[in-house]
Design a protein around this motif. Structure first.
Motif, PDB file in Angstrom:
ATOM      1  N   GLN A  21       0.820  -1.210   0.000  1.00 45.39           N
ATOM      2  CA  GLN A  21       0.000   0.000   0.000  1.00 45.39           C
ATOM      3  C   GLN A  21       0.854   1.259   0.000  1.00 45.39           C
ATOM      4  N   ASN A  22       1.993   1.212   0.636  1.00 45.19           N
ATOM      5  CA  ASN A  22       2.826   2.419   0.716  1.00 45.19           C
ATOM      6  C   ASN A  22       4.318   2.028   0.744  1.00 45.19           C
ATOM      7  N   PRO A  23       4.839   1.532  -0.376  1.00 44.64           N
ATOM      8  CA  PRO A  23       6.214   1.005  -0.397  1.00 44.64           C
ATOM      9  C   PRO A  23       7.286   2.066  -0.174  1.00 44.64           C
ATOM     10  N   GLN A  24       6.960   3.334  -0.399  1.00 42.57           N
ATOM     11  CA  GLN A  24       7.949   4.400  -0.221  1.00 42.57           C
ATOM     12  C   GLN A  24       8.059   4.865   1.226  1.00 42.57           C
ATOM     13  N   ASN A  25       7.118   4.429   2.065  1.00 37.49           N
ATOM     14  CA  ASN A  25       7.121   4.892   3.456  1.00 37.49           C
ATOM     15  C   ASN A  25       6.905   3.727   4.413  1.00 37.49           C
ATOM     16  N   VAL A  26       7.719   2.701   4.275  1.00 38.92           N
ATOM     17  CA  VAL A  26       7.640   1.554   5.172  1.00 38.92           C
ATOM     18  C   VAL A  26       8.193   1.975   6.537  1.00 38.92           C
ATOM     19  N   SER A  27       7.499   1.642   7.590  1.00 39.84           N
ATOM     20  CA  SER A  27       7.930   2.048   8.934  1.00 39.84           C
ATOM     21  C   SER A  27       9.133   1.230   9.390  1.00 39.84           C
ATOM     22  N   ASP A  28       9.901   1.781  10.328  1.00 40.60           N
ATOM     23  CA  ASP A  28      11.029   1.051  10.901  1.00 40.60           C
ATOM     24  C   ASP A  28      10.554  -0.221  11.599  1.00 40.60           C
ATOM     25  N   THR A  29       9.354  -0.176  12.153  1.00 39.16           N
ATOM     26  CA  THR A  29       8.801  -1.357  12.819  1.00 39.16           C
ATOM     27  C   THR A  29       8.602  -2.497  11.832  1.00 39.16           C
ATOM     28  N   ASN A 288      20.594   4.505   5.710  1.00 41.55           N
ATOM     29  CA  ASN A 288      21.102   4.729   4.356  1.00 41.55           C
ATOM     30  C   ASN A 288      19.948   4.744   3.365  1.00 41.55           C
ATOM     31  N   ARG A 289      18.939   5.557   3.660  1.00 39.48           N
ATOM     32  CA  ARG A 289      17.709   5.536   2.868  1.00 39.48           C
ATOM     33  C   ARG A 289      17.947   5.923   1.408  1.00 39.48           C
ATOM     34  N   GLY A 290      18.965   6.730   1.155  1.00 40.82           N
ATOM     35  CA  GLY A 290      19.202   7.155  -0.225  1.00 40.82           C
ATOM     36  C   GLY A 290      19.982   6.158  -1.041  1.00 40.82           C
TER      37      GLY A 290
END
Length: 434
Positions: A21-29, A288-290
């Motif tokens: 649903q939101n692959p660009q904003n996966v939570s750290d959890t 290292n998100r980038g």
């Protein structure tokens, strides 16, 4: 047995749904849940790898065997490509790979695993994919097996058996994706049909390539400045990475954390134990998100040459398929010469000379670096390995060049291309002496 006892199938299904649903904003959890899933494969992966590695070395003493747990970003990417897939039932979260010297050795190992199945601690499950006999549309070749431990643990470990030539080809596709910002591995011809067709032709045996195929290879290589672009990255990285390897004495480690960004500059570190290596991997991933092109690899008793081969798409120091491309370019040079295609010959031959000139310069730099690298003086094996790699590189270039020029002999039928060749050789020698 489920991958994690405290997570149910429904938990994993919901995790997959959240990521899709939101692959660009996966939570750290959720990333930590993926990491726990990855870590749960430690035992079956280690047991299966040990058995396969032993079998591989009995077949081919020079085989290179490695294992890895699938990168988090690769798991996410696969979830997006396969909407019905449940994350904890993915068959290739953990995998080991054996790179054999030849295709014949691949099948010898494959037959050995089948013959000794009663003695092995694992059994094969599911469909066996022989992509050597039936290559994928892209040209990919390998044998894929799925194994589970006989003790009732149903976590599957993928086993890949491939030849060195097929491995070099597969990693070159990933190198092309990185350096040319392509997506050949994911999107195939739809991303870039010229680079896709180049790699498809490179996957074929020499005898199956026509003259037009070799012309097509030459045209694409020249258009994209392909060999020079890869060569610049390889040459830049080689001396730096080699120096770091020698300085850090990384051959004493078993786990290697390797990462590469869009510039092709690698970073790496070594670890003795699985737990500390995985901890470092996950911390680097989260911070290292980038740049998430990170892999954690396991190789025992490795050296710089072996790890560079096994993970050439990360180390970016060399890939032997470059030699094959140069050979195909030399074939295009000869064909254009014999067919009196003067303009084509002039372009192909000039490109060949430019590449040879570039590689001569890089070899001289490497020889100089070898002489002055203070970290190898007390390591005889490291020094011998490096010396041999320099010699092999020079010998390969010399062989291709000599073989090509033997076929470019003078004939009244080829006066025009012969004259062009002599003029270009004159300019090349003059430039080489400057």
């Amino acid at each position: 047995m489920e991958p994690n006892a405290h997570y149910s199938n429904k938990d994993y299904k919901r995790l997959g749904d959240r990521i899709r649903q939101n692959p660009q904003n996966v939570s750290d959890t959720d990333f930590r849940m993926l990491q726990e899933l990855r870590l749960s494969y430690k035992e079956p992966l280690a047991v299966i790898f040990h058995a396969v590695e032993q079998a591989a070395h009995k077949v081919d003493a020079n085989s290179i065997c490695t294992y890895r747990v699938k990168r988090i970003e690769s798991i996410v990417s696969k979830l997006l490509r396969f909407p019905e897939m449940q994350i904890n039932r993915t068959e290739d979260i953990a995998g080991c790979r054996c790179i054999m010297t030849s295709t014949e050795d691949v099948y010898r190992l494959y037959d050995r695993l089948l013959r000794n199945k009663d003695k092995l601690p694992f059994e094969l499950k599911g469909v066996i994919h022989d992509y050597i006999q039936q290559p994928k549309e892209s040209g990919y070749r390998s044998i894929h097996l799925n194994a589970v431990l006989k003790d009732g643990d149903n976590r599957r470990v993928e086993i890949q058996l491939r030849s060195l030539e097929h491995h070099n080809w597969a990693t070159l596709v990933e190198i092309t994706d990185l350096l040319f910002k392509a997506k050949l591995k994911e999107d195939g011809r739809a991303d870039n049909h010229e680079l896709f067709d180049l790699h498809l032709l490179l996957s074929k045996d020499e005898g199956s390539l026509s003259k037009s195929d070799k012309y097509k290879i030459a045209e694409t290589v020249i258009k994209y400045n392909y060999i020079e672009k890869l060569g610049e990255v390889f040459a830049r990285n080689y001396l730096d990475v080699r120096s770091q390897w020698n300085k850090m004495h990384l051959q004493r480690y078993h786990f290697f954390l390797i990462s590469t960004d869009s510039t092709g500059i690698p970073e790496f570190s070594g670890y003795l134990y699985f737990e500390e290596a995985e901890k470092a991997y996950f911390e680097k991933f989260l911070n290292n998100r980038g740049n998430r092109n990170i892999v954690l690899a396991h190789l025992k008793k490795t050296d710089f040459t072996k790890i560079s081969i096994a993970y050439s798409n990360y180390f970016l120091t060399f890939n032997n398929t470059i030699i094959r491309i140069l050979h195909h370019l030399s074939e295009a040079v000869v064909n254009a010469y014999k067919q009196n295609k003067v303009k084509q010959f002039s372009r192909y031959y000039q490109s060949f000379l430019d590449i040879i000139g570039f590689w001569m310069d890089t070899q001289l730099l490497e020889v100089d670096s070898f002489k002055h690298d203070k970290y190898i003086n007390n390591y005889v094996l490291t020094k011998t390995e490096w010396r041999n790699s320099i010699r092999q590189g020079i010998d390969a270039l010399n062989y291709i060049t000599r073989q090509m020029h033997r076929r470019l002999s003078f004939s009244p039928l080829h006066i025009a291309p012969y004259y062009v060749m002599k003029q270009k050789q004159k300019h090349f020698r003059r430039r080489a002496w400057q």
